[in-house]
Design an enzyme around this catalytic site. Sequence first.
Site, PDB file in Angstrom:
ATOM      1  N   GLY A  44       0.762  -1.418   0.111  1.00 40.31           N
ATOM      2  CA  GLY A  44       0.018   0.168   0.121  1.00 40.31           C
ATOM      3  C   GLY A  44       0.672   1.367   0.033  1.00 40.31           C
TER       4      GLY A  44
ATOM      5  N   ARG B  64      -5.477   2.817 -15.861  1.00 39.55           N
ATOM      6  CA  ARG B  64      -5.388   3.304 -14.574  1.00 39.55           C
ATOM      7  C   ARG B  64      -6.142   4.990 -14.377  1.00 39.55           C
ATOM      8  NH1 ARG B  64      -2.415   5.051 -11.509  1.00 39.55           N
ATOM      9  NH2 ARG B  64      -3.479   4.262  -9.510  1.00 39.55           N
TER      10      ARG B  64
ATOM     11  N   TYR C 227      -9.452   4.573 -12.143  1.00 43.73           N
ATOM     12  CA  TYR C 227      -9.245   5.212 -10.856  1.00 43.73           C
ATOM     13  C   TYR C 227      -9.112   6.578 -10.861  1.00 43.73           C
ATOM     14  CZ  TYR C 227      -7.481   0.223 -10.444  1.00 43.73           C
ATOM     15  OH  TYR C 227      -7.382  -0.941 -10.369  1.00 43.73           O
TER      16      TYR C 227
ATOM     17  N   TYR D 127       0.919  -1.889 -12.282  1.00 42.48           N
ATOM     18  CA  TYR D 127      -0.849  -1.996 -12.654  1.00 42.48           C
ATOM     19  C   TYR D 127      -0.935  -1.331 -14.034  1.00 42.48           C
ATOM     20  CZ  TYR D 127      -1.067  -2.992  -7.566  1.00 42.48           C
ATOM     21  OH  TYR D 127      -0.867  -3.534  -6.373  1.00 42.48           O
TER      22      TYR D 127
ATOM     23  N   GLU E  76       4.353  -6.420   1.848  1.00 41.26           N
ATOM     24  CA  GLU E  76       3.839  -6.873   0.521  1.00 41.26           C
ATOM     25  C   GLU E  76       3.729  -5.726  -0.568  1.00 41.26           C
ATOM     26  OE1 GLU E  76      -0.181  -8.449   1.253  1.00 41.26           O
ATOM     27  OE2 GLU E  76       0.635  -9.908   2.836  1.00 41.26           O
ATOM     28  N   PRO E  77       4.791  -4.964  -0.708  1.00 37.96           N
ATOM     29  CA  PRO E  77       4.714  -3.896  -1.662  1.00 37.96           C
ATOM     30  C   PRO E  77       4.685  -4.198  -3.122  1.00 37.96           C
ATOM     31  CG  PRO E  77       7.049  -4.155  -1.063  1.00 37.96           C
ATOM     32  CD  PRO E  77       6.158  -5.124  -0.320  1.00 37.96           C
ATOM     33  N   GLY E  78       3.821  -3.586  -3.692  1.00 36.95           N
ATOM     34  CA  GLY E  78       3.809  -3.754  -5.312  1.00 36.95           C
ATOM     35  C   GLY E  78       4.256  -2.552  -5.947  1.00 36.95           C
TER      36      GLY E  78
ATOM     37  N   CYS F 165     -12.846   2.843 -28.720  1.00 40.42           N
ATOM     38  CA  CYS F 165     -14.173   3.224 -28.718  1.00 40.42           C
ATOM     39  C   CYS F 165     -14.817   3.650 -27.737  1.00 40.42           C
ATOM     40  CB  CYS F 165     -14.749   2.563 -29.982  1.00 40.42           C
ATOM     41  SG  CYS F 165     -14.073   2.442 -31.609  1.00 40.42           S
ATOM     42  N   GLU F 166     -14.184   4.286 -26.682  1.00 33.38           N
ATOM     43  CA  GLU F 166     -14.931   4.601 -25.151  1.00 33.38           C
ATOM     44  C   GLU F 166     -14.516   6.084 -25.088  1.00 33.38           C
ATOM     45  OE1 GLU F 166     -15.872   2.283 -22.469  1.00 33.38           O
ATOM     46  OE2 GLU F 166     -15.515   0.470 -23.636  1.00 33.38           O
TER      47      GLU F 166
END
Length: 429
Positions: A239, A328, A332, A388, A289-291, A359-360
């Site tokens: 986190g 992302r 988010y 990510y 647990e860092p990503g 197409c969005e």
Amino acid sequence: MHGFSYKNGSLFCEDVSLSTLADEYGTPLYVYSAGTILDHYKRLNAAMGDIDHEVAYAVKANSNLSVLRLLATHGAGFDIVSGGELFRVIKAGGDPAHCTFAGVGKTRAEIIYALEQGIYSFNVESEEELRYLNDVAGELGVIAPAAVRVNPNVDAKTHKYISTGKSENKFGVDFGVILDLYERASKELKNIKLRGLQMHIGSQLTSIAPFIEAIEKVTPLVRELKARHGIEFWSIGGGIGIIYEQSLQSGSIEWWENQMDDERPLTIERYGKELVPRLHDLGLKILLEPGRYIVGNAGVLLTKCLYEKKGTAKTFKIVDAGMNDLIRPALYEGHHEIVPLVEPANGVRVTVDVVGPICESGDFFCQDRPLADFNPGDLVALMSAGAYGFAMASNYNSRPLPAEILVEGGTATLVRKRQSLDDLIEGEL
Ligand code: LLP
């Protein structure tokens, strides 16, 4: 600190020019700095001082085999969330005995695979899952090492889609019922070894306060579990947030030194300084647990401007990367700094939307943002895309997945080929 900076007017990753890579491998293209990944991994270890700890890198952030291999070679463990991630870790030379397996919906096949490979701990998210794990372990005649994920009901103050430690989130077991659960499990579940306790309150936390709150709240419980059940580890999750704005400047030591103390973003040194004294005397192995912290600032997504479209309300810069390559911003409201590969000659800014070809309407990388101007044919970098980014990429709109490059000093290695059109239909019958 990270490995991206302008040298003689063009953007480099370590000692490799990004335009050269884009010319050679095409765009969209992910480029990672091995030096940055290792620097972050080592700084986190250093920040934990002399406490018994292990970094279990959250594979979900970036699961490229070469990234995993780099970390495995330097002694990292891994936090996985699927059988597929365990398979990748093993292929990359990682040790299953240093893997923890998180997630609310582990399948029977995944549980069997992980038991066979001898992982360190199943981090289970419900009593139902713990009982199921006990049954499957019994069938196989083995003991399953497990930790329950506690939901401490702490507000991580991050985007609602990446907040996980509140009671309304699907994750973990309520703080108040953990002790009873361990009591029952130790009596009834003979194929489970209760090895630890796990928590993770959310991702991209930019202040230390929620980490402290969660640790202080859960510490008495951890002590109790150690006394009653002899647990050996406490995973405090990942986190740790990173800087997405001013990401280029924040790569330099001068920038950090010029920040006023109360404006300094959460540094890993601060994280260690605040948390280590609180964890020091527990006599437990502390897992992290860092990503994002490890790989986020270590990667960029290179893209080429295809068209400039001047509408009545806005100017759109249309680039060849889309939300399928980096989701992302769409998912988010994630902010990624956008910089040209050729250093801007002056501070002039134009206010634009940078959008992809999908197409969005959600297919944008920024909206109404003042940027250094660039034109069709020019290359730009979407910064801090190492976490990510590729890991969440898809083939939406039948777009081949981009290639990935790992840079180490002056050497750039293609670590994943760009998908071909044939790859797109591979497996379809
Ligand atoms: N441990 C657990 C149990 C997790 O669920 C996560 C992330 C991590 C560790 C690693 O968190 P990190 O250190 O990277 O913040 N796709 C979103 C982030 C989702 C995070 C999911 N869980 C994004 O792009 O912002």
